[in-house]
Design a protein around this motif. Sequence first.
Motif, PDB file in Angstrom:
ATOM      1  N   VAL A  54       0.850  -1.195   0.000  1.00 23.31           N
ATOM      2  CA  VAL A  54       0.000   0.000   0.000  1.00 23.31           C
ATOM      3  C   VAL A  54       0.885   1.245   0.000  1.00 23.31           C
ATOM      4  CG1 VAL A  54      -1.654   1.332   1.396  1.00 23.31           C
ATOM      5  CG2 VAL A  54      -1.958  -1.148   1.082  1.00 23.31           C
ATOM      6  N   PHE A  55       0.460   2.254  -0.754  1.00 23.67           N
ATOM      7  CA  PHE A  55       1.181   3.518  -0.848  1.00 23.67           C
ATOM      8  C   PHE A  55       0.302   4.665  -0.359  1.00 23.67           C
ATOM      9  CE2 PHE A  55       3.059   0.791  -4.012  1.00 23.67           C
ATOM     10  CZ  PHE A  55       4.415   1.108  -4.004  1.00 23.67           C
ATOM     11  N   ARG A  56       0.925   5.644   0.261  1.00 26.25           N
ATOM     12  CA  ARG A  56       0.259   6.930   0.486  1.00 26.25           C
ATOM     13  C   ARG A  56       0.130   7.579  -0.890  1.00 26.25           C
ATOM     14  NH1 ARG A  56       4.221   5.684   3.810  1.00 26.25           N
ATOM     15  NH2 ARG A  56       3.888   5.690   6.070  1.00 26.25           N
ATOM     16  N   LEU A  57      -1.083   7.849  -1.330  1.00 19.15           N
ATOM     17  CA  LEU A  57      -1.302   8.228  -2.726  1.00 19.15           C
ATOM     18  C   LEU A  57      -0.976   9.672  -3.034  1.00 19.15           C
ATOM     19  CD1 LEU A  57      -4.654   6.384  -3.505  1.00 19.15           C
ATOM     20  CD2 LEU A  57      -2.323   5.677  -4.120  1.00 19.15           C
ATOM     21  N   ALA A  58      -1.000  10.547  -2.028  1.00 16.25           N
ATOM     22  CA  ALA A  58      -0.857  11.979  -2.289  1.00 16.25           C
ATOM     23  C   ALA A  58      -1.841  12.374  -3.400  1.00 16.25           C
ATOM     24  CB  ALA A  58       0.594  12.328  -2.622  1.00 16.25           C
ATOM     25  N   SER A  59      -1.389  13.037  -4.455  1.00 16.13           N
ATOM     26  CA  SER A  59      -2.321  13.545  -5.462  1.00 16.13           C
ATOM     27  C   SER A  59      -2.867  12.490  -6.409  1.00 16.13           C
ATOM     28  CB  SER A  59      -1.668  14.683  -6.255  1.00 16.13           C
ATOM     29  OG  SER A  59      -1.563  15.828  -5.445  1.00 16.13           O
ATOM     30  N   GLY A 251      -7.763  15.736  -1.910  1.00 10.76           N
ATOM     31  CA  GLY A 251      -6.681  16.064  -2.814  1.00 10.76           C
ATOM     32  C   GLY A 251      -5.448  15.215  -2.637  1.00 10.76           C
ATOM     33  N   THR A 252      -5.174  14.778  -1.389  1.00  6.09           N
ATOM     34  CA  THR A 252      -3.896  14.103  -1.137  1.00  6.09           C
ATOM     35  C   THR A 252      -3.957  12.995  -0.099  1.00  6.09           C
ATOM     36  OG1 THR A 252      -3.261  15.685   0.601  1.00  6.09           O
ATOM     37  CG2 THR A 252      -2.604  16.216  -1.654  1.00  6.09           C
ATOM     38  N   GLY A 253      -5.122  12.684   0.458  1.00  8.04           N
ATOM     39  CA  GLY A 253      -5.141  11.926   1.704  1.00  8.04           C
ATOM     40  C   GLY A 253      -5.347  10.434   1.650  1.00  8.04           C
ATOM     41  N   ALA A 254      -5.602   9.842   0.484  1.00  2.59           N
ATOM     42  CA  ALA A 254      -5.964   8.424   0.438  1.00  2.59           C
ATOM     43  C   ALA A 254      -4.728   7.533   0.329  1.00  2.59           C
ATOM     44  CB  ALA A 254      -6.913   8.158  -0.722  1.00  2.59           C
ATOM     45  N   ALA A 255      -4.957   6.243   0.543  1.00  2.00           N
ATOM     46  CA  ALA A 255      -3.942   5.214   0.355  1.00  2.00           C
ATOM     47  C   ALA A 255      -4.576   4.059  -0.407  1.00  2.00           C
ATOM     48  CB  ALA A 255      -3.396   4.723   1.695  1.00  2.00           C
ATOM     49  N   ALA A 256      -3.744   3.307  -1.121  1.00  2.27           N
ATOM     50  CA  ALA A 256      -4.227   2.127  -1.854  1.00  2.27           C
ATOM     51  C   ALA A 256      -3.021   1.397  -2.410  1.00  2.27           C
ATOM     52  CB  ALA A 256      -5.169   2.515  -2.998  1.00  2.27           C
ATOM     53  N   GLY A 327       1.891  12.110  -7.954  1.00  6.33           N
ATOM     54  CA  GLY A 327       1.643  12.202  -6.525  1.00  6.33           C
ATOM     55  C   GLY A 327       2.949  12.496  -5.824  1.00  6.33           C
ATOM     56  N   VAL A 328       2.930  13.430  -4.872  1.00  2.36           N
ATOM     57  CA  VAL A 328       4.173  13.978  -4.339  1.00  2.36           C
ATOM     58  C   VAL A 328       4.965  12.974  -3.514  1.00  2.36           C
ATOM     59  CG1 VAL A 328       3.287  14.921  -2.160  1.00  2.36           C
ATOM     60  CG2 VAL A 328       5.116  16.127  -3.398  1.00  2.36           C
ATOM     61  N   TYR A 329       4.375  11.861  -3.111  1.00  3.14           N
ATOM     62  CA  TYR A 329       5.164  10.838  -2.428  1.00  3.14           C
ATOM     63  C   TYR A 329       5.990  10.005  -3.414  1.00  3.14           C
ATOM     64  CZ  TYR A 329       3.654  11.357   2.447  1.00  3.14           C
ATOM     65  OH  TYR A 329       3.465  11.823   3.738  1.00  3.14           O
ATOM     66  N   GLY A 330       5.832  10.260  -4.726  1.00  3.54           N
ATOM     67  CA  GLY A 330       6.683   9.585  -5.703  1.00  3.54           C
ATOM     68  C   GLY A 330       5.946   8.762  -6.734  1.00  3.54           C
TER      69      GLY A 330
END
Length: 376
Positions: A54-59, A251-256, A327-330
């Motif tokens: 799972v990744f922090r999705l950011a944008s 805008g930036t808060g989900a994960a999947a 997405g800003v986490y990469g």
Amino acid sequence: MPLPGATRAVDRAIADRRIAGAVVLVSRDGELVHEQAAGMADLESQTPMTPTTVFRLASVTKPVTAVATMHLVEQGALDLTSPITHWLPDFRPTLADGSEPDVTVDHLLTHTAGLAYRKAEPPGSDYDRLEVSDGLDRTDLTLAENLARIGRTTLRALPGTEFRYSLAYDVLGALIAAATGTTLQRAFHELISEPLRLHSLGFSVGERTPVATAYSDGLIPITDEPIPNGINVSRYSPERIFDPTQWPSGGTGAAAHAHDIRSILDTVALGGGTLLRSSTVAEMYAGRISQELTPTVRESFGRGWAVTSPDTSPLLGLPVHAVHWGGVYGHSWSIDPATRTVVVALTNTTPEGMAGAFPTDVARAAHVDLAEGRLD
């Protein structure tokens, strides 16, 4: 059956220590043609990436919010051109002259509402003074409280006149909650996850969920310390995703994990499926506002994503008229409507995984592999 060029692009980035790890998926006509989980989800424990990391999705949250919004437009619960005060009566930001223009759903979808991001405004701006959350930090705010703070900022432009990347999708998240009479988490579940049978999409995860550790370039773990970005500072909290009390950022808060993102984008690429009408998807693909990336490079933004132009096609490794974002986490993703090709490239290293050579290398290699019929 992996794509050899795409495989090499990922392996090279890991060998060069530009990224810690990645999950890359490529599909055409809804069929998976490339799946690669490579490198490390966590370097310290030597935990490898897997297809279900799972990744922090950011944008990457934003296209999900756009699809949910357009689904509600189709249902008649929202409409594109009415003032959003119909659903959010207290959201009334003003221009510098004190006038109060109408902000519409379409303004929010196309980032033309006149809003901004705190991190992109100079220190001491009203976004700083009001301590607006950009949706990546850990705060005591609720969605309603952050919305109220955004609503007290001064609009940077008359709505509809200027592209400005912003907290517009966080306002859309509040709008979705208001229109459905539920929480944004529940609305995502009912509108997106249930129809597609997704299992990982959410705004918080359990402590035992295998979440990729977030790194900055140089493979340095990201902490809660603000990171200078050349204008202001970016505020991150990787632990935010483990805290179910954090406000849900549309805008930036989900994960999947990558397969759930691919499922959503495949559904769009194939015409909307159970989520949207094909005519709605076509309207979302259309460029509606020009954005200037440099004085000589321009592209358009549609309802939910950027639209590749002749200027940006060679820079991104994507066909003209493909839609894309990051997405800003990469992370990066794209859809080529002409061939119904979807590329999802989620990494745990920023900014390389979003704005470095990596996303272009992977996208270009994948499209070349497919065009030349290369399958290992």
